[in-house]
Design an enzyme around this catalytic site. Structure first.
Site, PDB file in Angstrom:
ATOM      1  N   HIS A 272       1.308  -1.101  -0.639  1.00 49.84           N
ATOM      2  CA  HIS A 272      -0.163   0.085   0.033  1.00 49.84           C
ATOM      3  C   HIS A 272       1.028   1.348  -0.502  1.00 49.84           C
ATOM      4  O   HIS A 272       0.662   2.484  -0.903  1.00 49.84           O
ATOM      5  CB  HIS A 272      -1.142   0.078   0.880  1.00 49.84           C
ATOM      6  CG  HIS A 272      -1.694  -1.002   0.791  1.00 49.84           C
ATOM      7  ND1 HIS A 272      -2.336  -1.495   0.160  1.00 49.84           N
ATOM      8  CD2 HIS A 272      -1.973  -2.468   2.404  1.00 49.84           C
ATOM      9  CE1 HIS A 272      -3.478  -2.307   0.912  1.00 49.84           C
ATOM     10  NE2 HIS A 272      -2.807  -3.031   2.108  1.00 49.84           N
ATOM     11  N   ASP A 323      -5.255  -8.194  -3.253  1.00 49.30           N
ATOM     12  CA  ASP A 323      -5.309  -8.113  -1.900  1.00 49.30           C
ATOM     13  C   ASP A 323      -6.622  -8.545  -1.430  1.00 49.30           C
ATOM     14  O   ASP A 323      -6.298 -10.138  -1.471  1.00 49.30           O
ATOM     15  CB  ASP A 323      -5.393  -7.207  -1.439  1.00 49.30           C
ATOM     16  CG  ASP A 323      -4.995  -6.428  -0.067  1.00 49.30           C
ATOM     17  OD1 ASP A 323      -5.215  -6.896   0.606  1.00 49.30           O
ATOM     18  OD2 ASP A 323      -5.376  -5.347   0.139  1.00 49.30           O
TER      19      ASP A 323
HETATM   20 ZN    ZN Z   1      -3.298  -6.452   2.836  1.00 44.19          ZN
END
Ligand code: ZN
Length: 449
Positions: A272, A323
């Protein structure tokens, strides 16, 4: 030896027509086959060659996955909320997983990935123990279920075995998180050390986040990974609340905390990397720490848009992950990274299509400890992903603009043929080993309701 004849092949910088690729070193079952030759200017398929019409790319790497989140798709789109309310729903599914149900779900999810051209997955795995924290008779029963699931779905896995030992800065794990915890990172290291690499599987490490591993235990995980030369991944600054809590507990950003405890470096990938300061970006880029962007999840969870352009410019290699699996489509992840940046900056063309494909292929594989995959060149693992150029999405495209077509026009549904490590995994759009992937997903998800 097997020979493939590719109508069009993306060779990293450009598309070449009429390419023959020789593959050897595998009996076609263990996924260790390698490319031995790439021959251009082969106008007709050599006798006995398998013909792949359309555009063939190297294998794609999904660098960040939580397989069980697939069970949440669509069901978490009702109502409003935040990342933290979504997390409560996610914990409800985690509570119900067993080694058997997790195997069935992960096999189906990895098969779904294979159908979209993904040949390697980085599974960020933290549901280690039975509910309440009771150990299974094999303490790695859950990790082994994921390794077996990848084998049976025909893709490679890097099991990023994740240390998760606290709920927040100095807080004990809550009742959901007891399954995730080995007590200390020393306990984590002892359990993770029992896992072994296989031809299709590598064992890596992960720090769940600076919330989940106390600062004085971070070095244990970093040293474990360093001793093995293993990839080390960490969720980093996905949410501003994590930054605020880290500042309150330690007086610094999560990135600074990781740097101070030896977690950053060229085998490390921050996942991220959304809410960073300029100093954080310098630390990440300067240490060659990678960045895994997960744009479809980041938009789904209202995380924000990370500074991927600045990170890459500072020296951080980029990879991509699906994800939470709100979407499984690496072409969409690549496209979204560029399009998010366009929305923010109101300018176009932050990455070339070739650079976006590289993040989805070679650089993603490298982030997972497979530096010998993700390219169509001699010596690389024999991954071939073929896209049709005559679907309603891709029809009319110029073959020489293959990278642009793949990233900006195609979707995972345009993948017709997938070879992973020399093994044919998808043929004419069908998963060879799993067959009806949709039914496998339906059954596996129903078992968790
Ligand atoms: Zn994750």
């Amino acid at each position: 030896m097997t020979t493939y004849w590719l109508e069009h092949a993306w060779l990293g910088t450009h598309v070449e027509p009429n390419v023959a690729v020789d593959v050897t070193g595998s009996d076609g079952t263990d996924g260790t086959g390698r490319i031995t030759a790439v021959r251009t200017d082969v106008p007709t398929p050599p006798p006995g060659a398998t013909v792949l019409r359309g555009l063939t790319l190297p294998g794609l790497a999904n660098a960040h996955s939580h397989a069980f989140h697939r069970a949440l798709r669509a069901t978490v789109q009702v109502g409003s909320g935040t990342f933290w309310t979504w997390r409560e729903v996610m914990y409800g599914v985690a509570d119900r997983l067993t080694p058997d149900t997790y195997y069935a779900l992960a096999r189906a999810v990895y098969a779904e990935m294979a159908l979209t051209g993904i040949t390697a997955v980085g599974e960020f795995h933290y549901v280690h123990h039975a509910p309440g924290g009771t150990r299974y008779s094999d303490p790695n029963a859950m990790g082994e279920a994921l390794i077996a699931a990848a084998a049976d779905a025909g893709i490679r896995i890097t099991l990023l075995d994740t240390a998760y030992v606290s709920s927040g800065f100095g807080k004990e794990p809550d009742r959901h998180q007891l399954r995730f915890s080995d007590g200390t990172t020393q306990g984590w290291a002892e359990r993770a050390s029992l896992l072994t690499d296989r031809p299709h599987a590598r064992i890596g490490a992960a720090v769940h986040s600076v919330r989940a591993v106390p600062a004085d235990q971070l070095a244990t995980v970093a040293e474990w990974a360093a001793e093995r030369g293993a990839p080390l991944h960490v969720h980093l600054s996905e949410q501003t609340a994590e930054n605020d809590a880290c500042q309150a507990a330690h007086g610094c950003t999560p990135t600074q905390l990781l740097a101070d405890h030896g977690v950053l470096g060229e085998r490390t990938t921050g996942v991220h990397n959304t809410h960073l300061t300029d100093a954080d970006i310098k630390l990440i880029g300067g240490s060659s720490t990678g960045t895994c962007m997960c744009p479809t999840t980041e938009r789904d969870l209202a995380d924000g848009i990370g500074p991927a352009v600045q990170l890459q410019r500072a020296g951080s290699p980029l990879s991509l992950g699906s994800d939470s699996h709100a979407v499984i489509d690496l072409f969409e992840e690549a496209r979204a990274m560029e399009l998010n940046e366009r929305l923010r900056s109101r300018t176009r063309g932050h990455w070339t299509a070739a650079a976006l494909l590289r993040a989805a292929s070679a650089d993603g594989h490298a982030a997972l400890g497979w530096p010998d995959a993700g390219t169509l060149e001699p010596g690389a693992l024999a991954d071939l992903v073929t896209l049709t150029l005559d679907s309603v999405r891709t029809a009319g495209a110029l073959p020489r603009l293959g990278a642009e077509t793949a990233v900006f026009s195609a979707g995972g549904a345009d993948v017709t043929h997938v070879v992973a490590g020399g093994r044919v995994v998808v043929r004419d759009g069908d998963h060879v080993a799993v067959g009806d992937v949709a039914s496998a997903l339906t059954e596996a998800i129903a078992a968790l309701r």
